[in-house]
Design an enzyme around this catalytic site. Structure first.
Site, short mmCIF file in Angstrom:
data_model
loop_
_atom_site.label_atom_id
_atom_site.label_comp_id
_atom_site.label_asym_id
_atom_site.label_seq_id
_atom_site.Cartn_x
_atom_site.Cartn_y
_atom_site.Cartn_z
N ASN A 246 0.84 -1.21 0.10
CA ASN A 246 -0.12 -0.02 0.07
C ASN A 246 0.77 1.19 0.08
O ASN A 246 1.67 1.69 1.08
CB ASN A 246 -0.81 0.06 1.27
CG ASN A 246 -1.91 1.08 1.24
OD1 ASN A 246 -1.88 2.17 0.53
ND2 ASN A 246 -2.69 1.00 2.24
N ARG B 156 -2.73 -2.08 -3.36
CA ARG B 156 -4.03 -1.32 -3.09
C ARG B 156 -4.11 0.09 -3.88
O ARG B 156 -3.11 0.83 -3.73
CB ARG B 156 -4.09 -1.01 -1.71
CG ARG B 156 -5.37 -0.34 -1.13
CD ARG B 156 -5.30 0.37 0.17
NE ARG B 156 -6.73 1.16 -0.10
CZ ARG B 156 -6.72 2.55 0.47
NH1 ARG B 156 -5.79 3.16 0.81
NH2 ARG B 156 -7.67 2.99 0.24
N HIS C 254 -13.49 2.57 0.01
CA HIS C 254 -13.49 1.72 1.04
C HIS C 254 -14.17 0.33 0.74
O HIS C 254 -14.48 -0.48 1.73
CB HIS C 254 -14.46 2.15 2.27
CG HIS C 254 -13.92 3.29 3.28
ND1 HIS C 254 -14.45 4.14 3.79
CD2 HIS C 254 -12.46 3.75 3.15
CE1 HIS C 254 -13.84 5.20 4.39
NE2 HIS C 254 -12.51 4.70 4.11
N ARG D 20 -13.09 15.62 7.45
CA ARG D 20 -13.92 15.78 6.08
C ARG D 20 -15.37 16.15 6.57
O ARG D 20 -15.67 15.47 7.57
CB ARG D 20 -13.87 14.58 5.23
CG ARG D 20 -12.39 14.41 4.63
CD ARG D 20 -12.48 13.27 3.68
NE ARG D 20 -11.45 12.34 4.20
CZ ARG D 20 -11.58 10.97 4.00
NH1 ARG D 20 -12.29 10.46 3.13
NH2 ARG D 20 -10.50 10.24 4.41
N GLU E 104 -8.45 -5.56 5.40
CA GLU E 104 -8.53 -4.93 3.88
C GLU E 104 -7.24 -5.95 3.14
O GLU E 104 -7.25 -6.23 1.84
CB GLU E 104 -8.23 -3.52 3.66
CG GLU E 104 -9.46 -2.92 3.78
CD GLU E 104 -9.36 -1.15 4.19
OE1 GLU E 104 -9.41 -0.57 3.18
OE2 GLU E 104 -8.93 -0.79 5.22
#
Ligand code: AMP
Length: 396
Positions: free
Chosen positions: A7, A90, A179, A238, A383
């Protein structure tokens, strides 16, 4: 079968080496400060960590160091890099074309480069990481696993925005969803727990970034994130969804540029913006417990918005069989789970407060009340395992 999962961020490269199909993690770590100086942390389960400073001018030097660590006489876990059969990468964004996990050849790489405009933060470092890994491991399959691909089968009415259609055609402005690898993992686990696939599931990934996804029969039908990961519920920094005129009003009144406004909504809003305390939920909970009213308000806004989306997905799917909580807040914050599930008995969602308050962290838990119509689970996300799983299937 050894599968390496990578990643790559702008100045970091996280890695995990899996033994598949068991899914055992043999080693994992992180190269940080790439392009600045360089630090590597290398971990093996049950053994002491290795941490060292180095020089990582680019991702290639970092991945070379990772391979050196993985095969090191003292800290390594494999004898030779030839044992690695595939590398899973990823990617946050696969655009409209990369609709499932894919072996990344030249054509795919070219396509990923063509869509960096859709994904300016994560796209370029992920591509650098991929190029570096391909260079040093030319004989293995490199597989891209995309956060967006779980949403590639959503209906057009769920992903087209009600703006002039030409803007979708010209710039591909649409809902993509993010996601997805996490939602897919926990939705699959929930199906396993229920022993069937023909179920309607709402997965709540609540972490520093948060999103909620509706899944029917193993396929995502809607999600709270949109064109970017900025949409949906309020997050650490956010804003989540807003009236579309709020940004333009702020630009005009505060005399901000588009970039400055984006920064304000990305980095200074959400839980941090409302509470003024922190973007970290733990700090906000502590402040709220000490009586800080803006911290209390930030939590109430988060709970209110998560509830609203859960309710809308129940309407959209004509029911729900399971609700799943995952990621940092979803897995750990019991009070928040309780607040979200409160007063949802009309929808069949009822949790056992005692089980919710005492279930061990880091483990799967069924927190549903014994007579609840809907199952409520806490499922730790993974993940990286999902990426290794897809990679082993394509690398075989
Ligand atoms: P993630 O992005 O999944 O790593 O999640 C990060 C978020 O999870 C942060 O807001 C943390 O405050 C929150 N978090 C992690 N552990 C806990 C905990 N024990 N209680 C409440 N929130 C937590």
């Amino acid at each position: 079968m050894k599968i390496l999962v990578v990643n790559a961020g702008s100045s970091s490269l996280k890695y995990q080496l899996f033994d598949m199909p068991q899914g055992t993690v043999l080693a994992k770590g992180n190269c940080e400060r790439i392009g600045i100086d360089g630090i590597i942390t290398h971990k093996r389960p049950g053994q002491s960590d290795f941490k060292a400073e180095s020089s990582f001018p680019d991702h290639q030097t970092a991945i070379l160091y990772v391979l050196k660590m993985l095969t090191d006489k003292t800290y390594g876990v494999i004898d030779s890099v030839d044992e690695i059969l595939g590398v899973g990468h990823r990617f946050a964004h696969g655009g409209e074309k990369l609709r499932q996990s894919t072996v990344l050849g030249d054509e795919e790489l070219e396509y990923l480069e063509s869509i960096v405009g859709l994904n300016p933060l994560h796209g370029p470092p992920a591509i650098s990481g991929l190029r570096a890994c391909k260079e040093v491991l030319p004989n293995v399959k490199h597989v891209g696993v995309f956060d967006t691909s779980y949403y590639s089968e959503m209906e057009d009415y769920a992903y087209i925005y009600p703006i002039p259609y030409e803007l979708y055609e010209k710039y591909k402005i649409r809902r993509y969803g993010f996601h997805g690898t996490s939602h897919r993992y926990v939705a699959n686990k929930a199906m396993e727990l229920m022993g069937k696939k023909d179920v309607k599931i709402i997965t709540c990934h609540l972490g520093n970034g948060s999103s909620i996804t509706a899944t029917v029969n193993g396929k995502a039908v809607d999600t709270s994130m949109g064109f970017t990961p900025q949409d949906g519920v309020p997050m650490g920094t956010r804003s989540g969804a807003l009236d579309p005129t709020v940004p333009t009003f702020i630009m005009k009144t505060e005399k901000l540029t588009a970039e400055e406004t984006e920064k304000l909504l990305n980095n200074k809003s959400g839980l941090l913006g409302v509470s003024g305390v922190s973007s970290d939920c733990r700090d906000i909970v502590d402040a709220a417990n000490e009586g800080n009213q803006r911290a209390q308000l930030a939590i109430k806004i988060l709970v209110h918005n998560v509830k609203k989306i859960i309710g809308s997905y129940v309407a959209e799917m004509n029911g729900v069989d399971a609700v799943v909580f995952t990621a940092g807040i979803g897995e750990n914050d019991r009070e928040l789970r309780e607040a979200i599930c409160k007063d949802m008995s009309y929808l069949g969602i009822e949790i056992d407060e005692k089980i919710n308050a005492t279930c061990p962290r880091g483990e799967i838990a069924d927190i549903s009340a014994s007579d609840a119509k809907v199952k409520t689970f806490v499922i730790p996300t993974n993940e990286e395992y999902m990426i290794a799983y897809d990679t082993q299937n394509l690398a075989k």
